[in-house]
Design an enzyme around this catalytic site. Structure first.
Site, PDB file in Angstrom:
ATOM      1  N   ARG A  14       0.859  -1.180   0.000  1.00 24.11           N
ATOM      2  CA  ARG A  14       0.000   0.000   0.000  1.00 24.11           C
ATOM      3  C   ARG A  14       0.902   1.240   0.000  1.00 24.11           C
ATOM      4  O   ARG A  14       2.058   1.180   0.405  1.00 24.11           O
ATOM      5  CB  ARG A  14      -0.927   0.007   1.212  1.00 24.11           C
ATOM      6  CG  ARG A  14      -0.204   0.115   2.529  1.00 24.11           C
ATOM      7  CD  ARG A  14      -1.168   0.027   3.714  1.00 24.11           C
ATOM      8  NE  ARG A  14      -0.455   0.217   4.964  1.00 24.11           N
ATOM      9  CZ  ARG A  14      -0.233   1.387   5.532  1.00 24.11           C
ATOM     10  NH1 ARG A  14      -0.664   2.481   4.957  1.00 24.11           N
ATOM     11  NH2 ARG A  14       0.415   1.481   6.674  1.00 24.11           N
ATOM     12  N   ARG A  66      -2.624  10.853   1.968  1.00 23.06           N
ATOM     13  CA  ARG A  66      -3.363  11.644   2.949  1.00 23.06           C
ATOM     14  C   ARG A  66      -4.002  12.840   2.256  1.00 23.06           C
ATOM     15  O   ARG A  66      -3.301  13.609   1.596  1.00 23.06           O
ATOM     16  CB  ARG A  66      -2.425  12.143   4.047  1.00 23.06           C
ATOM     17  CG  ARG A  66      -1.997  11.076   5.010  1.00 23.06           C
ATOM     18  CD  ARG A  66      -1.371  11.744   6.211  1.00 23.06           C
ATOM     19  NE  ARG A  66      -0.612  10.762   6.975  1.00 23.06           N
ATOM     20  CZ  ARG A  66       0.415  11.060   7.733  1.00 23.06           C
ATOM     21  NH1 ARG A  66       0.819  12.313   7.815  1.00 23.06           N
ATOM     22  NH2 ARG A  66       1.041  10.126   8.409  1.00 23.06           N
ATOM     23  N   ARG A  84      20.192  -5.551   2.286  1.00 17.33           N
ATOM     24  CA  ARG A  84      20.655  -4.313   1.695  1.00 17.33           C
ATOM     25  C   ARG A  84      21.498  -3.595   2.741  1.00 17.33           C
ATOM     26  O   ARG A  84      21.267  -3.729   3.945  1.00 17.33           O
ATOM     27  CB  ARG A  84      19.491  -3.418   1.282  1.00 17.33           C
ATOM     28  CG  ARG A  84      18.680  -3.968   0.122  1.00 17.33           C
ATOM     29  CD  ARG A  84      19.446  -3.967  -1.174  1.00 17.33           C
ATOM     30  NE  ARG A  84      19.702  -2.605  -1.671  1.00 17.33           N
ATOM     31  CZ  ARG A  84      20.484  -2.336  -2.704  1.00 17.33           C
ATOM     32  NH1 ARG A  84      21.119  -3.312  -3.342  1.00 17.33           N
ATOM     33  NH2 ARG A  84      20.669  -1.086  -3.099  1.00 17.33           N
ATOM     34  N   ARG A 134      19.202  10.166   0.411  1.00 13.19           N
ATOM     35  CA  ARG A 134      18.755  11.283   1.233  1.00 13.19           C
ATOM     36  C   ARG A 134      19.947  11.937   1.929  1.00 13.19           C
ATOM     37  O   ARG A 134      21.032  11.364   1.990  1.00 13.19           O
ATOM     38  CB  ARG A 134      17.713  10.851   2.262  1.00 13.19           C
ATOM     39  CG  ARG A 134      18.183   9.821   3.272  1.00 13.19           C
ATOM     40  CD  ARG A 134      17.036   9.454   4.212  1.00 13.19           C
ATOM     41  NE  ARG A 134      17.453   8.512   5.240  1.00 13.19           N
ATOM     42  CZ  ARG A 134      16.667   8.099   6.237  1.00 13.19           C
ATOM     43  NH1 ARG A 134      15.439   8.557   6.338  1.00 13.19           N
ATOM     44  NH2 ARG A 134      17.113   7.237   7.128  1.00 13.19           N
ATOM     45  N   GLU A 178      23.329   9.441   2.363  1.00  9.07           N
ATOM     46  CA  GLU A 178      23.126   7.999   2.455  1.00  9.07           C
ATOM     47  C   GLU A 178      23.097   7.379   1.061  1.00  9.07           C
ATOM     48  O   GLU A 178      22.373   7.848   0.178  1.00  9.07           O
ATOM     49  CB  GLU A 178      21.815   7.681   3.177  1.00  9.07           C
ATOM     50  CG  GLU A 178      21.798   8.124   4.624  1.00  9.07           C
ATOM     51  CD  GLU A 178      20.566   7.643   5.369  1.00  9.07           C
ATOM     52  OE1 GLU A 178      19.832   6.783   4.827  1.00  9.07           O
ATOM     53  OE2 GLU A 178      20.334   8.129   6.495  1.00  9.07           O
ATOM     54  N   TYR A 216      12.690  -6.482   9.531  1.00  6.66           N
ATOM     55  CA  TYR A 216      12.897  -5.066   9.813  1.00  6.66           C
ATOM     56  C   TYR A 216      11.980  -4.658  10.959  1.00  6.66           C
ATOM     57  O   TYR A 216      10.773  -4.896  10.932  1.00  6.66           O
ATOM     58  CB  TYR A 216      12.597  -4.201   8.587  1.00  6.66           C
ATOM     59  CG  TYR A 216      12.751  -2.733   8.895  1.00  6.66           C
ATOM     60  CD1 TYR A 216      14.014  -2.162   8.952  1.00  6.66           C
ATOM     61  CD2 TYR A 216      11.649  -1.946   9.187  1.00  6.66           C
ATOM     62  CE1 TYR A 216      14.173  -0.823   9.269  1.00  6.66           C
ATOM     63  CE2 TYR A 216      11.794  -0.607   9.508  1.00  6.66           C
ATOM     64  CZ  TYR A 216      13.058  -0.060   9.551  1.00  6.66           C
ATOM     65  OH  TYR A 216      13.210   1.256   9.887  1.00  6.66           O
ATOM     66  N   ASP A 257      10.860  -1.391  13.614  1.00  3.68           N
ATOM     67  CA  ASP A 257      10.981  -0.063  14.182  1.00  3.68           C
ATOM     68  C   ASP A 257      11.461  -0.208  15.621  1.00  3.68           C
ATOM     69  O   ASP A 257      11.323  -1.274  16.236  1.00  3.68           O
ATOM     70  CB  ASP A 257       9.628   0.663  14.155  1.00  3.68           C
ATOM     71  CG  ASP A 257       9.240   1.107  12.748  1.00  3.68           C
ATOM     72  OD1 ASP A 257      10.152   1.424  11.962  1.00  3.68           O
ATOM     73  OD2 ASP A 257       8.031   1.130  12.446  1.00  3.68           O
TER      74      ASP A 257
END
Length: 382
Positions: free
Chosen positions: A172, A176, A264, A295, A315, A363, A365
């Site tokens: 997805r 917003r 990665r 970035r 990066e 991964y 958070d």
């Protein structure tokens, strides 16, 4: 011989949380790490009064008040809100995709206009069954958003064209239809005032910590890892342990017997600049494919710094190779199948706990790392 209840391999957030909770329960703990510092990838280093996120930007966010309160016992968090900016050529857009983005892109004002524009582009493409990431993204956001803000950035992140990447990578793409640049929807968000390293320092109080120490060197090689309950530190100290908490690569622990997992990696170019404000924002993404980095981070803005100089980090995403720090698991079907073989073997281990993004090939958070570590403690000690 020094005896410990737990040997924790890795002084990152998972290992430190586990260590802290084990110590609270009266257990003896030895923590080792290959690196010459604690805190893993959330390591921050003070330079010229600026807390540099050495391994990339880390913004703590969660909707779990228990986890938020847990972290706040180790540091005071500021009110930083993550509002990244995207640069495409000479154009600048707000992220995540919101009404500010759409207004700049199409010159519209209302949510209805934005929805109609996106729907029109999706209809023209007539993609019914996306066969790759490119088609999946186009079918969700249309041509303009994909071409300017997704395509080049994603190709740099994964090191291959979007039409060669599987569609499931983008399940997805949040759109917003409000003028809200807050990247996260979580209730709680911020940066610890003074950086992350202090948090891990407090978590590890009471533990024996040995840095620049490789676990496999300690036990005499990878082939000895699965059966080891004792080893020798670099300084010659002999140690033994009851249980092992391993936060390194699970495939490395088992000698890659079922195959190597893919990752990665990220390379950073950090420099100090003789100006007080380089880009006006902590995080600026560069979404065009012809810009080699993904970035630029300007570290002082995470803590609203007023220093006369600034420090930035560019990066660069890259393929992982042995000897390079692995960052992101490549969770495609092939790698997930290999990991399942390791995970099934790990279930039979009575004295080994695998944790974190490398130990569990997932991964996470930061809030999820803490939550999983706390659950591991609960499962193994109570």
């Amino acid at each position: 011989m020094k005896n410990y209840d737990y040997l924790i391999v890795g002084a990152g957030l998972f290992g430190a949380t586990f260590a802290h909770e084990a110590l609270k329960r009266g257990k003896s703990v030895l923590v080792i790490d290959r690196r010459d510092h604690i805190a893993g990838n959330i390591y921050t280093k003070e330079e010229d009064g600026i807390n540099v996120h050495v391994y990339g930007a880390h913004i703590f966010h969660t909707s779990d008040k228990k986890i938020w309160d847990y972290m706040n016992q180790f540091a005071e968090f500021n009110n930083y809100i993550n509002s990244p900016v995207a640069v495409y050529g000479d154009e600048l857009y707000n992220l995540p995709f919101n009404m500010n983005t759409f207004s700049k892109m199409w010159g519209i004002k209302t949510p209805a206009e934005a929805k109609a524009k996106i729907a029109e582009q999706i209809k023209e493409l007539n993609i019914t069954e996306p066969k790759n990431l490119e088609e999946q993204a186009l079918s969700l956001v249309g041509t303009d958003v994909y071409e300017k803000l997704i395509k080049g950035y994603t190709q740099k992140q994964w090191g291959r064209p979007c039409d060669e990447l599987p569609a499931f990578i983008i399940k997805r793409l949040p759109l917003r239809f409000t003028y809200n640049n807050n990247y996260f929807n979580d209730r709680f968000q911020g940066i610890p005032m003074g950086g992350y390293t202090q948090i891990v320092e407090k978590m590890l109080e009471g533990a024996d910590v040995v840095l620049s120490q490789d676990y496999f060197d300690m036990v005499g090689g990878v082939e000895n890892a699965p059966e080891s309950t004792e080893g020798e530190l670099n300084d010659g100290t002999k140690v033994s342990w009851g249980k092992l908490v391993f936060t390194g690569q699970i495939d490395e622990y088992y000698g890659s017997c079922y195959g190597e997992l893919e990752y990665r990696s990220v390379r950073f170019e950090t420099e100090k600049l003789d100006c007080d404000n380089y880009q006006g924002n902590a995080v600026v993404n560069y979404t065009a494919a012809d810009v080699p980095y993904t970035r630029i981070i300007e570290h002082k803005h995470f803590e609203f710094g007023q220093q006369p100089t600034t420090i930035i980090s560019k990066e660069y995403s890259s393929e992982w190779q042995p000897g390079v720090e692995p960052y992101y698991p490549v969770n495609n079907d092939k790698n997930n199948a290999v990991y399942e073989e390791y995970a099934n073997r790990a279930k039979s281990e009575k004295s080994v706990i695998f944790g974190g993004r490398l130990g569990q090939y997932k991964y996470y958070d930061m809030d999820k790392v803490v939550a999983v570590a706390l659950q591991c403690i609960s499962d193994n000690m109570e």
